[in-house]
Design a protein around this motif. Structure first.
Motif, PDB file in Angstrom:
ATOM      1  N   ARG A 135       0.795  -1.412   0.019  1.00 52.50           N
ATOM      2  CA  ARG A 135      -0.039  -0.006   0.035  1.00 52.50           C
ATOM      3  C   ARG A 135       0.673   1.155   0.121  1.00 52.50           C
ATOM      4  NH1 ARG A 135      -3.722  -3.300   3.506  1.00 52.50           N
ATOM      5  NH2 ARG A 135      -2.798  -2.400   5.218  1.00 52.50           N
ATOM      6  N   HIS A 136       2.212   1.026   0.255  1.00 57.20           N
ATOM      7  CA  HIS A 136       3.054   2.262   0.180  1.00 57.20           C
ATOM      8  C   HIS A 136       4.015   2.150  -0.906  1.00 57.20           C
ATOM      9  CE1 HIS A 136       1.424   3.394   4.463  1.00 57.20           C
ATOM     10  NE2 HIS A 136       1.823   2.054   4.652  1.00 57.20           N
ATOM     11  N   GLY A 137       3.620   1.343  -1.861  1.00 58.53           N
ATOM     12  CA  GLY A 137       4.414   1.226  -2.942  1.00 58.53           C
ATOM     13  C   GLY A 137       5.921   0.415  -3.132  1.00 58.53           C
ATOM     14  N   PHE A 138       5.614  -0.447  -1.880  1.00 63.42           N
ATOM     15  CA  PHE A 138       6.715  -1.472  -1.923  1.00 63.42           C
ATOM     16  C   PHE A 138       6.451  -2.852  -2.545  1.00 63.42           C
ATOM     17  CE2 PHE A 138       7.565   0.998   1.708  1.00 63.42           C
ATOM     18  CZ  PHE A 138       8.886   1.149   1.669  1.00 63.42           C
ATOM     19  N   VAL A 139       7.314  -3.515  -3.107  1.00 61.93           N
ATOM     20  CA  VAL A 139       7.178  -4.917  -3.477  1.00 61.93           C
ATOM     21  C   VAL A 139       7.853  -5.846  -2.327  1.00 61.93           C
ATOM     22  CG1 VAL A 139       8.270  -6.558  -5.462  1.00 61.93           C
ATOM     23  CG2 VAL A 139       7.630  -4.225  -6.199  1.00 61.93           C
ATOM     24  N   VAL A 140       6.828  -6.663  -2.172  1.00 59.04           N
ATOM     25  CA  VAL A 140       7.444  -7.728  -1.016  1.00 59.04           C
ATOM     26  C   VAL A 140       7.813  -9.088  -1.788  1.00 59.04           C
ATOM     27  CG1 VAL A 140       6.823  -8.842   0.844  1.00 59.04           C
ATOM     28  CG2 VAL A 140       6.217  -6.505   0.608  1.00 59.04           C
ATOM     29  N   HIS A 141       8.736  -9.664  -1.346  1.00 50.42           N
ATOM     30  CA  HIS A 141       9.166 -10.969  -1.893  1.00 50.42           C
ATOM     31  C   HIS A 141       8.457 -12.036  -0.873  1.00 50.42           C
ATOM     32  CE1 HIS A 141      11.687  -9.264  -5.045  1.00 50.42           C
ATOM     33  NE2 HIS A 141      11.672  -8.390  -4.396  1.00 50.42           N
ATOM     34  N   PRO A 142       8.119 -13.272  -1.389  1.00 48.17           N
ATOM     35  CA  PRO A 142       7.800 -14.075  -0.204  1.00 48.17           C
ATOM     36  C   PRO A 142       9.015 -14.439   0.493  1.00 48.17           C
ATOM     37  CG  PRO A 142       7.349 -14.777  -2.677  1.00 48.17           C
ATOM     38  CD  PRO A 142       8.173 -13.678  -2.520  1.00 48.17           C
ATOM     39  N   ASN A 164      12.244 -14.575   9.366  1.00 45.64           N
ATOM     40  CA  ASN A 164      11.670 -13.530  10.527  1.00 45.64           C
ATOM     41  C   ASN A 164      11.961 -12.054   9.762  1.00 45.64           C
ATOM     42  OD1 ASN A 164      14.253 -13.719  11.068  1.00 45.64           O
ATOM     43  ND2 ASN A 164      13.978 -13.308  13.262  1.00 45.64           N
ATOM     44  N   PHE A 165      11.988 -12.052   8.579  1.00 43.83           N
ATOM     45  CA  PHE A 165      12.249 -10.654   8.127  1.00 43.83           C
ATOM     46  C   PHE A 165      11.578 -10.969   6.717  1.00 43.83           C
ATOM     47  CE2 PHE A 165      15.670 -13.518   7.494  1.00 43.83           C
ATOM     48  CZ  PHE A 165      15.889 -13.574   6.047  1.00 43.83           C
ATOM     49  N   LEU A 166      11.413  -9.462   5.963  1.00 41.65           N
ATOM     50  CA  LEU A 166      10.856  -9.202   4.595  1.00 41.65           C
ATOM     51  C   LEU A 166      11.976  -8.649   3.851  1.00 41.65           C
ATOM     52  CD1 LEU A 166       7.223  -8.278   5.158  1.00 41.65           C
ATOM     53  CD2 LEU A 166       8.018 -10.529   4.351  1.00 41.65           C
ATOM     54  N   TRP A 167      12.248  -9.148   2.509  1.00 44.29           N
ATOM     55  CA  TRP A 167      13.108  -8.421   1.583  1.00 44.29           C
ATOM     56  C   TRP A 167      12.058  -7.376   0.936  1.00 44.29           C
ATOM     57  CZ3 TRP A 167      17.872  -6.555   0.773  1.00 44.29           C
ATOM     58  CH2 TRP A 167      18.129  -5.980  -0.362  1.00 44.29           C
TER      59      TRP A 167
END
Lengths: 353, 353
Positions: free
Chosen positions: B273-280, B284-287
């Motif tokens: 929603r803030h323009g980020f691409v999230v990788h699966p 315990n972290f997100l890239w």
């Protein structure tokens, strides 16, 4: 390749343990309270990788700046870091023999060649041999006081061992028990040309063998090279807190030291009455040999009585080129040494049959 | 040579710290009580060099014998020991790129060559390149799940990386957060030919980054080689006790894990929603990457708000051969992620002027 073999560590109680140069007295109550406080602290986060607080306290104690100090997971880790920082595969190290054989194990792991500087029966060395080694080795390791003998060498003697193109490592694990301990001012002595490192440990004088903590003191140029080699988080938060509290209670350490020196004198006086030769020691242990009974059998008979001393043998270290062996006895509490002296007469009786 | 640079560790409080993949929850109360008990214990004696009690508990958990387990002073020390045990100067290692760059630092220290297996934009690799590396490297290091991406690879994929003449190291620092974690049964899988090692750490799922403890699981032939290389007393008594107590409270660890996975889902849902691409992510972290705002500036603007995330860049890792960069965000507590989401809109605003 055989790894370094540490002293026996019986896990059950009931032993008089005089085999690994542990301090028989507990650490400062300040240490206990620092650990208890850490237990309630934020153990979920990484420790300070630079152990800033510890380095500040250690630096003040030795009259240097914090960037002269590198803490490690025990003095052994510092020795490993030194080996990896200052010596490449195919190069060579030197060390007095007999002394701490771990240097040799660390060198073998690293494919590094080893030269022994043979100690004479009075624990001095041949100066021309030392001069020869100075030319070829990258690191000279010297425990001062030495183990297993407890010998302390003078600064002038140590100068004979500074490599022409390398560093001299003064392993000061037992320095707090010595009357002639070399202090950090030596690191600024121009004769050592900035190529001297000192290592210290909490395992002996500070009664903290259980927490694994040691530190190196050296010129920042040497320390910064070592920092690149160490694991980022080599020291844990609990150990850092414990070691800092221990340094801050010098009085506790010195009081235990004084007790140990008094007991050392007592043991050194008693042993000759049982046929032992005692070598002058500046450490928290005595190196002793017996005129007529085999050292291994004394060791074994003491062990049957649950008194553990260290039987040590050094191939090629005797004056005739044969094996030198003997017993290294840690200075325990008064009751522990009492118990040793109680069972000793039986242990040195000539074997029947 | 530049050493490995760990994540920032501000020593003062008041930071939302989402940069080093620490667990935001405290360790089990059993751990706290084990440490408190050790504080009163015999810290003046050396720890059990074999950590026998710990190895027994870990072996039971994984369904192996205790001689399959090697504890170490943090997972990083295990990686160092593996590097020194299985790779000589002049030989080579491989690792997927981008991943944990410490492998590369450790190799450089050891004069070991490094081959990167470049990951494609979907975090898979080119099989012919993998086959080429299998022939030449002595060690292949694979974090699974990977950092910084959180990717988990299947056993079939990992098989493509087993060196023809060497070992495969499965770095399972984040395995407890993964739905497809490879268990110790893999070590007996004939396809890996006994040349597989797994490393585990207490720094993440067990909330114990502060104590530095990890272990390796592998066939006893591999473990015994590593035992010769490690420092005799590499693990301290307090850490051994804490880690043993942590393993014995699986329920505590799993409850925190579940909390973290729930928060991970929430963050993964909010970021786009803030323009980020999230990788699966299975960790315990997100890239995450942003379509329009520079990652460094987002990192810096968050830092101004005392929210620390990890800005990471990997030269040569982008699809066009250029630099890949992005943000790695640790899953904190719900309030911590709340705070991140609060300051995020401001951090992704286009810069004025």
């Amino acid at each position: 390749m055989a790894g370094y073999v540490p002293g026996e560590q019986p896990q059950e109680t009931g032993w008089v343990k005089l085999n690994t140069n542990e301090n028989p007295y507990p650490p400062s109550p300040r240490v206990v309270s620092a650990i208890r406080q850490m237990a309630e602290g934020r153990l979920n986060v990484y420790p300070d990788p630079d152990a800033t607080g510890f380095r500040r306290v250690a630096a003040a104690l030795h009259g240097v700046e914090p960037d002269w100090i590198l803490p490690a997971n025990g003095s052994d880790e510092n020795l490993t870091i030194i080996m990896r920082s200052f010596c490449d595969a195919g190069q060579q190290i030197g060390y007095p023999y007999p002394s701490y054989v771990l240097y040799e194990s660390l060198a073998r792991i690293q494919d590094v060649g080893v030269h022994r500087l043979l100690l004479r029966p009075d624990w001095t060395w041949d100066q021309s041999r030392a001069a020869e080694l100075r030319r070829s080795v990258r690191i000279f390791f010297v425990p001062n006081p030495n183990s297993p003998t407890g010998t302390s060498w003078s600064t002038d003697q140590l100068l004979e061992l500074l490599p022409d193109d390398g560093v001299l490592v003064l392993d000061q694990a037992y320095a707090d028990f010595s009357e002639q301990s070399q202090g950090a001012e030596l690191l600024r002595d121009a004769r050592f040309a900035g190529r001297l490192l000192m290592t210290r440990t909490f395992s002996k004088s500070y009664s903290l063998a259980g927490i694994r903590f040691g530190y190196c003191i050296a010129h920042p140029d040497l320390i910064s090279g070592m920092r690149k080699v160490k694991d980022s988080y080599n020291c844990d938060a609990v150990s850092i807190a414990a070691a800092t509290a221990a340094l801050e209670d010098q009085q506790w350490m010195l009081a235990n030291r004084d007790r140990i020196l008094a007991t050392r004198l007592r043991l050194a006086t008693a042993l000759p009455r049982h046929g032992f030769v005692v070598h002058p020691s500046q450490a928290n242990f005595l190196w002793t040999t017996h005129a007529s009974v085999s050292h291994r059998s004394i060791y074994e008979r003491l062990k049957q009585q649950r008194v553990l001393v260290r039987y040590m043998k050094f191939p090629g270290a005797a004056a005739d080129g044969g094996e030198l062996d003997g017993l290294r006895i840690t200075i325990g509490t008064e009751p522990e040494i009492e118990r040793l002296l109680e069972v000793l007469p039986q242990a040195v009786e000539p074997r029947s049959g």
